[in-house]
Design a protein around this motif. Sequence first.
Motif, PDB file in Angstrom:
ATOM      1  N   GLY A  83       6.330  -9.205  13.686  1.00  0.00           N
ATOM      2  CA  GLY A  83       5.092  -8.299  14.082  1.00  0.00           C
ATOM      3  C   GLY A  83       4.160  -8.126  13.379  1.00  0.00           C
ATOM      4  O   GLY A  83       2.834  -8.079  13.476  1.00  0.00           O
ATOM      5  N   GLY A  84       4.283  -8.084  12.139  1.00  0.00           N
ATOM      6  CA  GLY A  84       3.308  -7.967  11.135  1.00  0.00           C
ATOM      7  C   GLY A  84       2.675  -6.486  10.995  1.00  0.00           C
ATOM      8  O   GLY A  84       3.210  -5.566  11.732  1.00  0.00           O
ATOM      9  N   SER A  85       1.824  -6.059  10.262  1.00  0.00           N
ATOM     10  CA  SER A  85       1.272  -4.838  10.056  1.00  0.00           C
ATOM     11  C   SER A  85      -0.270  -5.062   9.928  1.00  0.00           C
ATOM     12  O   SER A  85      -0.656  -5.292   9.156  1.00  0.00           O
ATOM     13  CB  SER A  85       1.722  -4.055   8.665  1.00  0.00           C
ATOM     14  N   LEU A  86      -0.948  -4.210  11.045  1.00  0.00           N
ATOM     15  CA  LEU A  86      -2.257  -4.472  11.053  1.00  0.00           C
ATOM     16  C   LEU A  86      -2.855  -3.833   9.821  1.00  0.00           C
ATOM     17  O   LEU A  86      -4.142  -4.403   9.223  1.00  0.00           O
ATOM     18  CB  LEU A  86      -2.929  -3.905  12.263  1.00  0.00           C
ATOM     19  N   PRO A  87      -2.749  -2.388   9.475  1.00  0.00           N
ATOM     20  CA  PRO A  87      -3.414  -2.058   8.327  1.00  0.00           C
ATOM     21  C   PRO A  87      -2.802  -3.002   6.983  1.00  0.00           C
ATOM     22  O   PRO A  87      -4.095  -3.002   6.079  1.00  0.00           O
ATOM     23  CB  PRO A  87      -2.625  -0.539   8.170  1.00  0.00           C
ATOM     24  N   HIS A  88      -1.810  -3.376   6.733  1.00  0.00           N
ATOM     25  CA  HIS A  88      -1.426  -4.514   5.632  1.00  0.00           C
ATOM     26  C   HIS A  88      -2.515  -5.293   5.641  1.00  0.00           C
ATOM     27  O   HIS A  88      -3.086  -5.765   4.721  1.00  0.00           O
ATOM     28  CB  HIS A  88       0.084  -4.508   5.646  1.00  0.00           C
ATOM     29  N   ALA A  90      -8.236  -1.158  -2.424  1.00  0.00           N
ATOM     30  CA  ALA A  90      -7.646  -2.075  -1.312  1.00  0.00           C
ATOM     31  C   ALA A  90      -6.443  -2.461  -1.656  1.00  0.00           C
ATOM     32  O   ALA A  90      -5.476  -2.552  -0.910  1.00  0.00           O
ATOM     33  CB  ALA A  90      -8.613  -3.003  -0.648  1.00  0.00           C
ATOM     34  N   THR A  91      -6.404  -2.696  -2.948  1.00  0.00           N
ATOM     35  CA  THR A  91      -4.999  -3.487  -3.394  1.00  0.00           C
ATOM     36  C   THR A  91      -3.875  -2.235  -3.312  1.00  0.00           C
ATOM     37  O   THR A  91      -2.717  -2.512  -2.963  1.00  0.00           O
ATOM     38  CB  THR A  91      -5.139  -4.210  -4.769  1.00  0.00           C
ATOM     39  N   VAL A  92      -4.361  -1.132  -3.678  1.00  0.00           N
ATOM     40  CA  VAL A  92      -3.393   0.057  -3.680  1.00  0.00           C
ATOM     41  C   VAL A  92      -3.025   0.154  -2.172  1.00  0.00           C
ATOM     42  O   VAL A  92      -1.656   0.479  -1.929  1.00  0.00           O
ATOM     43  CB  VAL A  92      -4.105   1.303  -4.295  1.00  0.00           C
ATOM     44  N   LEU A  93      -3.880   0.244  -1.462  1.00  0.00           N
ATOM     45  CA  LEU A  93      -3.422   0.380   0.173  1.00  0.00           C
ATOM     46  C   LEU A  93      -2.445  -0.714   0.667  1.00  0.00           C
ATOM     47  O   LEU A  93      -1.792  -0.207   1.519  1.00  0.00           O
ATOM     48  CB  LEU A  93      -4.870   0.771   1.039  1.00  0.00           C
ATOM     49  N   VAL A  94      -2.839  -1.994   0.008  1.00  0.00           N
ATOM     50  CA  VAL A  94      -1.792  -2.796   0.409  1.00  0.00           C
ATOM     51  C   VAL A  94      -0.288  -2.614   0.391  1.00  0.00           C
ATOM     52  O   VAL A  94       0.746  -2.540   0.807  1.00  0.00           O
ATOM     53  CB  VAL A  94      -2.222  -4.216  -0.166  1.00  0.00           C
ATOM     54  N   ALA A  95      -0.177  -1.825  -1.025  1.00  0.00           N
ATOM     55  CA  ALA A  95       1.229  -1.275  -1.250  1.00  0.00           C
ATOM     56  C   ALA A  95       1.309  -0.343  -0.534  1.00  0.00           C
ATOM     57  O   ALA A  95       2.566   0.052  -0.234  1.00  0.00           O
ATOM     58  CB  ALA A  95       1.183  -0.930  -2.839  1.00  0.00           C
ATOM     59  N   VAL A  96       0.469   0.690  -0.095  1.00  0.00           N
ATOM     60  CA  VAL A  96       0.765   1.847   0.627  1.00  0.00           C
ATOM     61  C   VAL A  96       1.504   1.293   2.125  1.00  0.00           C
ATOM     62  O   VAL A  96       2.159   2.222   2.684  1.00  0.00           O
ATOM     63  CB  VAL A  96      -0.386   2.891   0.813  1.00  0.00           C
ATOM     64  N   PHE A  97       0.708   0.472   2.568  1.00  0.00           N
ATOM     65  CA  PHE A  97       0.885   0.073   3.881  1.00  0.00           C
ATOM     66  C   PHE A  97       1.566  -1.416   3.687  1.00  0.00           C
ATOM     67  O   PHE A  97       0.931  -2.451   3.848  1.00  0.00           O
ATOM     68  CB  PHE A  97      -0.221  -0.233   4.740  1.00  0.00           C
ATOM     69  N   PRO A  98       3.075  -1.339   3.775  1.00  0.00           N
ATOM     70  CA  PRO A  98       3.586  -2.572   3.607  1.00  0.00           C
ATOM     71  C   PRO A  98       3.678  -3.550   4.977  1.00  0.00           C
ATOM     72  O   PRO A  98       3.540  -2.977   5.854  1.00  0.00           O
ATOM     73  CB  PRO A  98       5.149  -2.442   2.989  1.00  0.00           C
ATOM     74  N   GLU A  99       4.073  -4.828   4.778  1.00  0.00           N
ATOM     75  CA  GLU A  99       4.450  -5.378   6.000  1.00  0.00           C
ATOM     76  C   GLU A  99       5.752  -5.024   6.776  1.00  0.00           C
ATOM     77  O   GLU A  99       6.719  -4.391   6.117  1.00  0.00           O
ATOM     78  CB  GLU A  99       4.981  -7.078   5.532  1.00  0.00           C
ATOM     79  N   THR A 100       5.899  -4.911   7.892  1.00  0.00           N
ATOM     80  CA  THR A 100       7.021  -4.457   8.653  1.00  0.00           C
ATOM     81  C   THR A 100       7.817  -5.391   8.871  1.00  0.00           C
ATOM     82  O   THR A 100       7.688  -6.538   8.873  1.00  0.00           O
ATOM     83  CB  THR A 100       6.526  -3.815  10.073  1.00  0.00           C
ATOM     84  N   ALA A 101       9.061  -5.040   9.077  1.00  0.00           N
ATOM     85  CA  ALA A 101      10.219  -6.016   9.484  1.00  0.00           C
ATOM     86  C   ALA A 101      10.018  -6.651  10.630  1.00  0.00           C
ATOM     87  O   ALA A 101       9.459  -6.186  11.614  1.00  0.00           O
ATOM     88  CB  ALA A 101      11.640  -5.184   9.169  1.00  0.00           C
ATOM     89  N   GLY A 102      10.388  -7.988  10.517  1.00  0.00           N
ATOM     90  CA  GLY A 102      10.311  -9.008  11.641  1.00  0.00           C
ATOM     91  C   GLY A 102       9.131  -9.590  11.571  1.00  0.00           C
ATOM     92  O   GLY A 102       8.252  -9.564  10.588  1.00  0.00           O
TER      93      GLY A 102
END
Length: 214
Positions: A107-112, A93-105
């Motif tokens: 709005g956030g990122s649901l996968p992250h 899961a930690t690796v996938l946190v790196a794969v799916f970063p937070e988006t700009a702004g």
Amino acid sequence: MVVVRGVPWWGLVSSAVAPVLLVGGWTLAAGLQPGSFDAVADTISSLAAQGAADRWVMTLALAGVGACYVVTGLALRPAASAGRLILITGGAATVLVAVFPETAGDGGSLPHTFWATVGFVALAVWPLAAGRRGSLVPAWLGQGVRAGAAGVLLGLLVWFGTELIGGGRQVGLAERVLAGAEAVWPLAVILACRWSQARARMRRRSPASADMQD
């Protein structure tokens, strides 16, 4: 009798590298940000977010830390399979946190958010499922130690969640304390297991030494 398998040397290496890589990564990445970066208020994920300066530093650090957790879980043979699997899940899961970063702004990122939640929870609860019974099982895999460790980690997780949901001013600090504790605990368990291995080898050699003297 429970047969306790030893921890290989590469498990010690992976468990030692994880906290160094984590702390070194967020320290270096924070120093590369333009202006002043507030480590108390700003999260680790913001250092790897889209639009962050040199975001590759924290991205690689997170991926490396996750890989270390996976390797440590594979190496932690004295622990129960369920606990090892949960630790490996936290690493993936930690690796996938790196794969799916937070988006700009904002709005956030649901996968992250999803993978960060899975990672933090798995790394907090794995000690509860890692125990075995038997006189040869290392003490740090005993019920009392495991429950205490999980209690501390879950308490830190609640603190971080409260700061994050409530928009607290110490969300960055809470996350760093939680992440640091979760990175250090596997190393502590590995060291305890290796020490237990060394003592067992010494006990096996002692009778032989005594016979030679006789």
